[in-house]
Motif scaffolding. Sequence first.
Motif, mmCIF file in Angstrom:
data_model
loop_
_atom_site.group_PDB
_atom_site.id
_atom_site.type_symbol
_atom_site.label_atom_id
_atom_site.label_comp_id
_atom_site.label_asym_id
_atom_site.label_seq_id
_atom_site.Cartn_x
_atom_site.Cartn_y
_atom_site.Cartn_z
ATOM 1 N N LEU A 96 0.824 -1.204 0.000
ATOM 2 C CA LEU A 96 0.000 0.000 0.000
ATOM 3 C C LEU A 96 0.860 1.256 0.000
ATOM 4 N N GLU A 97 1.935 1.215 0.761
ATOM 5 C CA GLU A 97 2.838 2.371 0.803
ATOM 6 C C GLU A 97 3.540 2.564 -0.541
ATOM 7 N N TYR A 98 3.973 1.462 -1.164
ATOM 8 C CA TYR A 98 4.622 1.575 -2.477
ATOM 9 C C TYR A 98 3.664 2.108 -3.533
ATOM 10 N N LEU A 99 2.427 1.641 -3.523
ATOM 11 C CA LEU A 99 1.437 2.147 -4.485
ATOM 12 C C LEU A 99 1.197 3.637 -4.272
ATOM 13 N N ARG A 100 1.208 4.046 -3.018
ATOM 14 C CA ARG A 100 1.038 5.472 -2.732
ATOM 15 C C ARG A 100 2.196 6.279 -3.322
ATOM 16 N N GLN A 101 3.411 5.747 -3.238
ATOM 17 C CA GLN A 101 4.557 6.458 -3.790
ATOM 18 C C GLN A 101 4.513 6.490 -5.320
ATOM 19 N N ILE A 102 4.156 5.385 -5.937
ATOM 20 C CA ILE A 102 4.178 5.306 -7.403
ATOM 21 C C ILE A 102 3.164 6.258 -8.008
ATOM 22 N N PHE A 103 1.932 6.217 -7.497
ATOM 23 C CA PHE A 103 0.835 6.976 -8.097
ATOM 24 C C PHE A 103 0.499 8.243 -7.322
ATOM 25 N N ARG A 104 1.346 8.569 -6.350
ATOM 26 C CA ARG A 104 1.194 9.811 -5.591
ATOM 27 C C ARG A 104 -0.202 9.924 -4.978
ATOM 28 N N LEU A 105 -0.601 8.850 -4.317
ATOM 29 C CA LEU A 105 -1.886 8.872 -3.618
ATOM 30 C C LEU A 105 -1.729 9.668 -2.325
ATOM 31 N N SER A 106 -2.754 10.401 -1.972
ATOM 32 C CA SER A 106 -2.702 11.231 -0.765
ATOM 33 C C SER A 106 -3.037 10.390 0.461
ATOM 34 N N GLU A 107 -2.559 10.831 1.586
ATOM 35 C CA GLU A 107 -2.876 10.171 2.844
ATOM 36 C C GLU A 107 -4.372 10.216 3.125
ATOM 37 N N ALA A 108 -5.030 11.275 2.678
ATOM 38 C CA ALA A 108 -6.472 11.396 2.914
ATOM 39 C C ALA A 108 -7.240 10.285 2.205
ATOM 40 N N GLN A 109 -6.812 9.933 0.979
ATOM 41 C CA GLN A 109 -7.504 8.863 0.257
ATOM 42 C C GLN A 109 -7.342 7.526 0.974
ATOM 43 N N LEU A 110 -6.137 7.227 1.439
ATOM 44 C CA LEU A 110 -5.933 5.970 2.148
ATOM 45 C C LEU A 110 -6.671 5.950 3.482
ATOM 46 N N ARG A 111 -6.709 7.105 4.156
ATOM 47 C CA ARG A 111 -7.425 7.172 5.425
ATOM 48 C C ARG A 111 -8.917 6.980 5.212
ATOM 49 N N GLN A 112 -9.426 7.435 4.072
ATOM 50 C CA GLN A 112 -10.843 7.273 3.760
ATOM 51 C C GLN A 112 -11.201 5.795 3.623
#
Length: 827
Positions: free
Chosen positions: A623-639
């Motif tokens: 999940l952390e790697y996907l966030r880095q690759i696609f620049r997902l925000s912390e807010a989206q993951l927290r949602q």
Amino acid sequence: MAFPHLQQPSFLLASLKADSINKPFAQQCQDLVKVIEDFPAKELHTIFPWLVESIFGSLDGVLVGWNLRCLQGRVNPVEYSIVMEFLDPGGPMMKLVYKLQAEDYKFDFPVSYLPGPVKASIQECILPDSPLYHNKVQFTPTGGLGLNLALNPFEYYIFFFALSLITQKPLPVSLHVRTSDCAYFILVDRYLSWFLPTEGSVPPPLSSSPGGTSPSPPPRTPAIPFASYGLHHTSLLKRHISHQTSVNADPASHEIWRSETLLQVFVEMWLHHYSLEMYQKMQSPHAKLEVLHYRLSVSSALYSPAQPSLQALHAYQESFTPTEEHVLVVRLLLKHLHAFANSLKPEQASPSAHSHATSPLEEFKRAAVPRFVQQKLYLFLQHCFGHWPLDASFRAVLEMWLSYLQPWRYAPDKQAPGSDSQPRCVSEKWAPFVQENLLMYTKLFVGFLNRALRTDLVSPKHALMVFRVAKVFAQPNLAEMIQKGEQLFLEPELVIPHRQHRLFTAPTFTGSFLSPWPPAVTDASFKVKSHVYSLEGQDCKYTPMFGPEARTLVLRLAQLITQAKHTAKSISDQCAESPAGHSFLSWLGFSSMDTNGSYTANDLDEMGQDSVRKTDEYLEKALEYLRQIFRLSEAQLRQFTLALGTTQDENGKKQLPDCIVGEDGLILTPLGRYQIINGLRRFEIEYQGDPELQPIRSYEIASLVRTLFRLSSAINHRFAGQMAALCSRDDFLGSFCRYHLTEPGLASRHLLSPVGRRQVAGHTRGPRLSLRFLGSYRTLVSLLLAFFVASLFCVGPLPCTLLLTLGYVLYASAMTLLTERGKLHQP
């Protein structure tokens, strides 16, 4: 030219065949070594086809030969060492090959055992776009069936060696063979290291005579014209029509014809399995023009009376499923090719050195991966991604794909691997490789996303695969390179000259030396477009990896990862709370008889708490790697996490799966189906029918339950009126009968299905007797225990029965009074 089928059977061949039956294996090999040393090529060429088939097995898979795929050094050390010494690239068998090669013998190889697309094309008189088959097909006047290839000894040997991986039957599941330890895998590695060296040059052929070295000459039909590596090339159509065997002026090119043949055969046999439509799509315009002229000339000369139809050719579709062993061998090939291609010195790999090539081996290193492997590997991977089962065995395909995507891992100047938290940065010098292999990164990544969305991510094996892909693509600077490549492909084509644009329709890297090597261009956008159009065609629909469609898939995967983490924790908590003697008590019937179950079984149930910890770790990092690759925000993951927390209501029970309300009730959505499959949510289902007619449970005696049902049905039918009269009384006797002859919970039950509610609405049940409880193991064991305890106190069976009856009457009377009192206090 001598053909084996024209020779009479020799005494030597008959003697060796007899020895293969009567003598032990070690003695057979010793005799073969002596025969190869002492006999001339005239005698040896008659035994060569038999010997090759004896080693690698028959092409139809009936004979297994020496069974190299199961031979392991730790299991059969003596046989293993003998085989490896005999088949070593510097061993006796290869000496026999060179001995026959020097005399220019040819051997027939049936076309029917070639990969499906190639076989169909040759049988329809369409010459494949590969130098392996040119000037080798022996057409017969009777038609396309029974065709043969006239191969030299080295080609014949390598064809059998490569095809033995495909034609032999898959290994039985009960036989646990580690592929990397078997003789076949080790031999592939040795042949690659010998003929595709990363250091030095290709070793010369072995001495064919005791007097001195006499290296075997190159095949009469040229394997590869090295002029095609560079910028200038002759007219291939003219050369093919005139059937002139041009010999390269550079004698140094002859030293590596074995390397060229080895790589071409491996690629053709191992990666040439896909639909014929895709095969025809790969043909270059130059090859298609040659094929047209070739068909016209052959048809006018041989096939005018009975020209074969193209219907079988166009209707052909090969059904091929690679095995895990096959994929592991291909991965070994890719890893060695990366090391082989990256072994060029910096001054040799520079553009100036490319324009002034000094060695054919250096030119071959530059062309090995893009020209021979890229296109066929892309199609092979697409086939595997689309047809491989959705289980953990896909890990082999995944690692093969990831090995190809990371050539920097096999470079001689590679750095030490970084830690998991700080992976090493991908150097900018690999940007051309990423751009010229863009589809390998982007389209196959989208294909993996679609597979991951359909797998059980609670399983640690599937979680590991998602983690591996995310970790590779999250390497610093790699995502930026891929995004830059997509931008180059999506650029407008106005800046590209029209003459160059016409080249887009021609596959750039077909792996064939009949199609021209593309001229060196500096326009990076043109290179990327040429790569994409050569693999997908001019009318391809490209889905960007960093576009909105792929981003939607990534967000769905992130949501499922969050749900899978929660499910793994729930399964872990449930396993920890279950008592140790649960199974035994369930058999006796003393535990709760919940037939619904909380979760379906998966890997976690077998591997325990350590597996849960690994799964959570893999998914968290993915999940952390996907966030880095696609620049997902912390807010989206927290949602996602907050949305998952709302799946439990105030009573701590899970809500229903995601549904929509239809005319006949609830309808599952795709998300709801995923929630049920992965155990995220479930329907609270309980039996709503007649308790007497529910299926026989595992804790019941089937024959006794059926007998008691017939008995109770007869009693209910015979005394129905009397039981109804007793239950209608208002005194204690009426209450006592109602407690035993009616269902107290029937009125409070609710049906989940609206259809079922309408069907049962008007149905009422009268008083009846149920004896089914006497058919359970729990009741019978309880009675036996009671009689056993009574016998210890010298109480006989009859008095014990009377005591049990009296005790139950007292218990039932008390329960009747409590039930009636409860009804009086109800509102």
